[in-house]
Design a protein around this motif. Structure first.
Motif, PDB file in Angstrom:
ATOM      1  N   PHE A  88       3.455   5.739  -5.682  1.00 35.93           N
ATOM      2  CA  PHE A  88       3.160   5.777  -7.009  1.00 35.93           C
ATOM      3  C   PHE A  88       2.134   6.769  -7.589  1.00 35.93           C
ATOM      4  O   PHE A  88       2.329   7.624  -8.461  1.00 35.93           O
ATOM      5  CB  PHE A  88       3.161   4.264  -7.612  1.00 35.93           C
ATOM      6  N   GLN A  89       1.119   6.807  -6.831  1.00 35.13           N
ATOM      7  CA  GLN A  89      -0.047   7.579  -7.120  1.00 35.13           C
ATOM      8  C   GLN A  89       0.391   8.995  -6.797  1.00 35.13           C
ATOM      9  O   GLN A  89      -0.228   9.949  -7.456  1.00 35.13           O
ATOM     10  CB  GLN A  89      -1.253   7.065  -6.157  1.00 35.13           C
ATOM     11  N   SER A  90       1.178   9.150  -5.968  1.00 37.30           N
ATOM     12  CA  SER A  90       1.188  10.696  -5.205  1.00 37.30           C
ATOM     13  C   SER A  90       2.705  11.090  -5.810  1.00 37.30           C
ATOM     14  O   SER A  90       3.120  12.495  -5.439  1.00 37.30           O
ATOM     15  CB  SER A  90       1.133  10.832  -3.695  1.00 37.30           C
TER      16      SER A  90
ATOM     17  N   GLN B 276       0.325   4.872   6.583  1.00 35.81           N
ATOM     18  CA  GLN B 276      -0.399   3.848   5.983  1.00 35.81           C
ATOM     19  C   GLN B 276      -0.506   2.905   7.447  1.00 35.81           C
ATOM     20  O   GLN B 276      -1.813   2.274   7.688  1.00 35.81           O
ATOM     21  CB  GLN B 276       0.519   3.016   5.043  1.00 35.81           C
TER      22      GLN B 276
ATOM     23  N   LEU C 175       2.210   1.682  -3.485  1.00 39.51           N
ATOM     24  CA  LEU C 175       1.101   2.171  -4.527  1.00 39.51           C
ATOM     25  C   LEU C 175       0.592   3.500  -4.132  1.00 39.51           C
ATOM     26  O   LEU C 175       0.409   4.427  -5.130  1.00 39.51           O
ATOM     27  CB  LEU C 175      -0.250   1.209  -4.120  1.00 39.51           C
ATOM     28  N   ARG C 176       0.632   3.880  -3.003  1.00 39.07           N
ATOM     29  CA  ARG C 176       0.289   5.461  -2.571  1.00 39.07           C
ATOM     30  C   ARG C 176       1.485   6.332  -3.033  1.00 39.07           C
ATOM     31  O   ARG C 176       1.171   7.280  -3.770  1.00 39.07           O
ATOM     32  CB  ARG C 176       0.142   5.502  -1.210  1.00 39.07           C
TER      33      ARG C 176
ATOM     34  N   HIS D 206       3.256  14.606  -6.678  1.00 40.11           N
ATOM     35  CA  HIS D 206       3.144  15.733  -5.540  1.00 40.11           C
ATOM     36  C   HIS D 206       4.264  15.883  -4.643  1.00 40.11           C
ATOM     37  O   HIS D 206       4.418  16.576  -3.887  1.00 40.11           O
ATOM     38  CB  HIS D 206       1.771  15.383  -4.569  1.00 40.11           C
TER      39      HIS D 206
ATOM     40  N   GLU E  29       0.855  -1.256   0.030  1.00 42.12           N
ATOM     41  CA  GLU E  29       0.075   0.007   0.072  1.00 42.12           C
ATOM     42  C   GLU E  29       0.710   1.284   0.031  1.00 42.12           C
ATOM     43  O   GLU E  29       0.386   2.225  -0.688  1.00 42.12           O
ATOM     44  CB  GLU E  29      -0.995   0.193   1.171  1.00 42.12           C
TER      45      GLU E  29
END
Length: 175
Positions: free
Chosen positions: A39-41, A62, A36-37, A44, A33
Motif C-alpha cells: 500500500f505504501q509503495s 519481508q 502494508l508495504r 512506485h 506487513e
C-alpha cells in the motif's frame, strides 16, 4: 481497488509465507506487513512485472528481513502465548491431500509423508526453499520467480535443481 487486491491475494501470500517460515503467527504478521508495504509503495509500481509477482517479491523480502532480524538476535522463531500448541495446520498446498480419504491407514501414511516433506522443506537453505516453494507449490514460471527474487532465470533453475536434489536426499527412505 487495494481492498480487492488484499482480498484476492492475502490467502496466497499467507500460504507462501507459512511455507517459508513454518509459523502461522509469523506468516500472519508478515502477510499484514506485506500488504502494508505494498500500500505504501503502490505509487512506485511501474508495471514492468505482473502485480502478483510484485507482491510476492515484497512478501519474500519481508520474510528475509524478518529472518535477518531474528538471526541478529540469535533467535529462530517467535513464540505465541495464545496460539494452540501442537501441529494442527494445513498441508503443503494440498500436495498430499489427494491421498487422504476415509481409509485410516491411508490417512496415517499421508500425514506421515506430509510431516516428512514439511520437515525436509523447512531444513532446506532459505534460497532453495524460496525457489522450490514458488515453483513446485505456488506454480510460478521461471521468469516470474526470477523477477520476484531479483535473480536470473539460470540461477532460478540452478536453485531449483539443488533444492530438489537436497529434498530427495532428505526424503530418501522416509516416504
Amino acid at each position: 481497488a487495494f481492498e480487492i487486491l488484499v482480498n484476492e491475494r492475502s490467502g496466497e501470500i499467507y500460504g507462501l509465507l507459512y511455507r517459508l517460515t513454518e509459523s502461522s503467527e509469523e506468516a500472519r504478521d508478515l502477510t499484514e506487513e506485506t500488504f502494508l508495504r505494498a500500500f505504501q509503495s503502490i505509487g512506485h509500481f511501474r508495471g514492468e512485472s505482473d502485480l502478483r509477482t510484485w507482491i510476492y517479491r515484497i512478501a519474500i523480502n519481508q520474510a528475509r528481513n524478518r529472518w535477518r532480524w531474528w538471526r541478529r538476535r540469535r533467535r529462530d522463531a517467535t513464540v505465541s502465548i495464545d496460539a494452540p500448541q501442537g501441529n494442527g495446520h494445513s498441508t503443503l498446498a494440498g500436495t498430499l491431500q489427494s491421498d487422504v480419504d476415509s481409509n485410516p491407514e491411508r490417512n496415517a501414511l499421508a500425514h506421515e509423508r506430509e510431516r516428512a516433506l514439511r520437515k525436509a522443506l523447512s531444513s532446506l537453505k532459505r534460497v532453495y526453499r524460496e525457489a522450490v516453494v514458488m515453483r513446485d507449490i505456488e506454480g510460478f514460471a521461471y521468469e516470474e520467480i526470477a523477477v520476484a527474487l531479483d535473480i536470473s532465470v539460470g540461477t532460478v533453475k540452478s536453485r531449483l535443481a539443488r533444492g530438489r536434489q537436497e529434498l530427495r536426499r532428505k526424503l530418501e527412505g522416509s516416504l
